[in-house]
Motif scaffolding. Sequence first.
Motif, short mmCIF file in Angstrom:
data_model
loop_
_atom_site.label_atom_id
_atom_site.label_comp_id
_atom_site.label_asym_id
_atom_site.label_seq_id
_atom_site.Cartn_x
_atom_site.Cartn_y
_atom_site.Cartn_z
N SER A 160 0.82 -1.22 0.00
CA SER A 160 0.00 0.00 0.00
C SER A 160 0.85 1.27 0.00
O SER A 160 0.46 2.30 0.53
N ARG A 161 2.01 1.20 -0.64
CA ARG A 161 2.85 2.38 -0.82
C ARG A 161 2.59 2.98 -2.20
O ARG A 161 2.45 2.24 -3.18
N PHE A 162 2.55 4.30 -2.25
CA PHE A 162 2.25 4.99 -3.50
C PHE A 162 3.36 4.76 -4.52
O PHE A 162 4.55 4.89 -4.22
N ILE A 163 2.96 4.42 -5.75
CA ILE A 163 3.89 4.31 -6.87
C ILE A 163 3.71 5.48 -7.82
O ILE A 163 4.66 6.06 -8.33
N ARG A 164 2.47 5.86 -8.04
CA ARG A 164 2.15 6.99 -8.93
C ARG A 164 0.85 7.61 -8.44
O ARG A 164 -0.05 6.92 -7.99
N CYS A 165 0.74 8.93 -8.54
CA CYS A 165 -0.51 9.58 -8.13
C CYS A 165 -0.71 10.88 -8.90
O CYS A 165 0.23 11.41 -9.50
N SER A 166 -1.92 11.38 -8.88
CA SER A 166 -2.27 12.60 -9.60
C SER A 166 -1.93 13.84 -8.79
O SER A 166 -1.74 13.79 -7.57
N SER A 167 -1.91 14.98 -9.49
CA SER A 167 -1.63 16.25 -8.83
C SER A 167 -2.71 16.60 -7.82
O SER A 167 -2.45 17.26 -6.82
N ALA A 168 -3.96 16.16 -8.10
CA ALA A 168 -5.05 16.46 -7.17
C ALA A 168 -4.80 15.86 -5.81
O ALA A 168 -5.12 16.47 -4.77
N LEU A 169 -4.21 14.66 -5.76
CA LEU A 169 -3.91 14.04 -4.47
C LEU A 169 -2.82 14.82 -3.75
O LEU A 169 -2.90 15.05 -2.53
N ALA A 170 -1.80 15.24 -4.50
CA ALA A 170 -0.73 16.04 -3.89
C ALA A 170 -1.29 17.34 -3.31
O ALA A 170 -0.92 17.76 -2.21
N THR A 171 -2.20 17.96 -4.04
CA THR A 171 -2.82 19.20 -3.56
C THR A 171 -3.64 18.94 -2.30
O THR A 171 -3.61 19.73 -1.34
N LEU A 172 -4.37 17.82 -2.28
CA LEU A 172 -5.21 17.51 -1.12
C LEU A 172 -4.39 17.38 0.15
O LEU A 172 -4.81 17.84 1.22
N VAL A 173 -3.20 16.79 0.05
CA VAL A 173 -2.38 16.56 1.25
C VAL A 173 -1.30 17.64 1.40
O VAL A 173 -0.35 17.48 2.17
N HIS A 174 -1.44 18.74 0.63
CA HIS A 174 -0.55 19.89 0.74
C HIS A 174 0.90 19.53 0.42
O HIS A 174 1.83 19.89 1.14
N VAL A 175 1.07 18.82 -0.70
CA VAL A 175 2.41 18.47 -1.19
C VAL A 175 2.58 19.11 -2.56
O VAL A 175 1.68 19.04 -3.41
N ALA A 176 3.73 19.74 -2.80
CA ALA A 176 3.94 20.47 -4.05
C ALA A 176 4.11 19.53 -5.24
O ALA A 176 3.62 19.81 -6.33
N ASP A 177 4.81 18.41 -5.05
CA ASP A 177 5.15 17.52 -6.15
C ASP A 177 4.61 16.12 -5.87
O ASP A 177 4.91 15.55 -4.81
N PRO A 178 3.81 15.54 -6.79
CA PRO A 178 3.30 14.18 -6.56
C PRO A 178 4.40 13.15 -6.32
O PRO A 178 4.18 12.15 -5.64
N GLU A 179 5.59 13.39 -6.88
CA GLU A 179 6.70 12.45 -6.70
C GLU A 179 7.10 12.33 -5.24
O GLU A 179 7.68 11.32 -4.83
N PHE A 180 6.79 13.34 -4.44
CA PHE A 180 7.12 13.30 -3.01
C PHE A 180 6.42 12.14 -2.32
O PHE A 180 6.91 11.60 -1.32
N LEU A 181 5.26 11.74 -2.86
CA LEU A 181 4.47 10.68 -2.23
C LEU A 181 4.94 9.28 -2.61
O LEU A 181 4.51 8.30 -2.00
N ARG A 182 5.81 9.16 -3.61
CA ARG A 182 6.29 7.85 -4.04
C ARG A 182 6.97 7.13 -2.86
O ARG A 182 7.86 7.68 -2.21
N GLY A 183 6.53 5.90 -2.61
CA GLY A 183 7.11 5.12 -1.53
C GLY A 183 6.46 5.34 -0.18
O GLY A 183 6.74 4.61 0.77
N LYS A 184 5.60 6.36 -0.08
CA LYS A 184 4.90 6.62 1.17
C LYS A 184 3.56 5.90 1.18
O LYS A 184 3.09 5.42 0.15
N SER A 185 2.93 5.84 2.36
CA SER A 185 1.63 5.21 2.50
C SER A 185 0.66 6.18 3.16
O SER A 185 1.05 7.30 3.55
#
Length: 561
Positions: free
Chosen positions: A174-199
């Motif tokens: 359940s670790r993120f491999i790829r995600c949309s910009s909308a998800l990054a915006t929802l969790v207040h992250v500038a770059d979706p790549e920041f979420l790669r490997g996180k859960s």
Amino acid sequence: MNLRVATWNEAQSPGTDAQEAAQAGALLDAFLANSIDYIYFKDKQSRFVRYSRSLLEHFDGPDPEWLKGKTDFDLYVEERARSAFNDEQEILRTGKPLIGKLEKGTRADGKTTWVLTTKMAWLNTDGEIVGTFGISKDVTALKATEAKLAETSNLLETMLEHSPDCIYFKDRESRFIRCSSALATLVHVADPEFLRGKSDFDIFLEEHARAAFDDEQRILKTGQPIVSKPEKETHSDGRTTWALTTKLPWRDKAGNIVGTFGSSKDITAIKEAEAKVEQMHRQLLETSRMAGMAEVATDVLHNVGNVLNSLNVSAHLIRGRLQNSKVAALGKLMSMFREHSDDLAAFLTSDKKGKQMPEFLQQLMGVLLSEREEMLKEMLSVTRNIDHIKDIVAMQQNYAQVSGVTERVQITELAEDAVRMHAQGFSELDLRVVRDYEPGLAEIIVDRHKVLQIVVSIIRNAVQACEGSGHQENRLTIRAAAGKGCVRLQVQDNGVGIPRENLVSIFNHGFTTRPGGHGFGLHMSALAAKELGGSLTVESDGAGMGAAFTLQLPLRPPVCE
């Protein structure tokens, strides 16, 4: 040009210089006759001297000698020919080869091809440069495949970048491999790549993260998707949001589940609207109870009920659209990509379904954006209805505060307040309100609460009369005029009218002609008008001719004469 294929014995048998030369010639002829790549020799003026059969066929040459003596200027447009000529002249000047150059060739007939070209200096037996020779490999199909792949990749990137929904892919942990910009915006992250490997445990509180993890692990075990599940998301920064989530198993080409993917549509605004409606409803009931405005509260609740019905319709419409969202089609798309991961280029260029992928992605993006626009329109309607409820509650509170107290008021202002309370009913009936207010009317000193009760009652009665009239146009006319020491407010409708025999009984306690009616409203209104030192009367020309109720009030006690 006669091209002869050398035999195996000729190629293997050593002999004299003449024989060796003949063998070499035969080998060259075989090479030029059978090579699928374009091979050519050119003189110092870049004119073709010898060439492979494949090159001749590429230009649809009518006979073997057709290309001899021609240059690229005879075969290609100026831009392509000039570039090739300059390259060859540079080789003639320096002797340095040109290795692996990708060239776009637009022929004189308009056809465009791509080749990977290597060119070198052609030396005679004395080592002098007498021309150039080269080989060009046709990579047109490869370039077309690359373009298709680039288009598909661009469409997917565009969707992930601009989709209003949160789209994501996760591995088996359940670790993120790829995600949309909308998800990054929802969790207040500038770059979706920041979420790669996180859960989810890294961005949400335990409550939501654990529930999401358990759902995904269940999908990994059973392969059963989760469709349109409302989820409360508790963020690590204290925020709470709501989403309508769909999650599916992510399978590899062999059908093995390697992770999950899904989309979450933000429905926080809808949940907040529902909470506000519930809060307003409770507030309205409490205000009505404390104020003791029985008749007014009935109308207020009726109109708020109409608004709530509209809100309920909007909420169900939005939920239905969310549940039927086309975003689930991404699952089928990704499954097809996984199934053809080893031959994706061939699938996209040769397979009937594969060729349709870019157009399908484009259409899907349009549908998702259209869904977003429809949701925004419905949310605008929800907001307007909530504002309407707020106005009704504010008016109810205002009148409750002054109940039993006399004050200076303008009769037309009271009439407009009563009209606003019935606005939803007017809209449902398509009822047109006509105002005929005499300018410069004097203020009256009166109990605002009691007057409002009377006006609300007679307007409600007029609306009910219009409901059963069957007229193509429902019309309500409100007139305000000055009298001798008094003001008169008349409410006239074009409804079912009142038979003459009922005019004398209309204000009697318990009298009603409406099924389910109690006959209290007009009776209590007539009594209230009398208590205020005025009167309430009615006129009608009979059944089907409408009716007019006139409230007359003194500017100040006693009763106007």
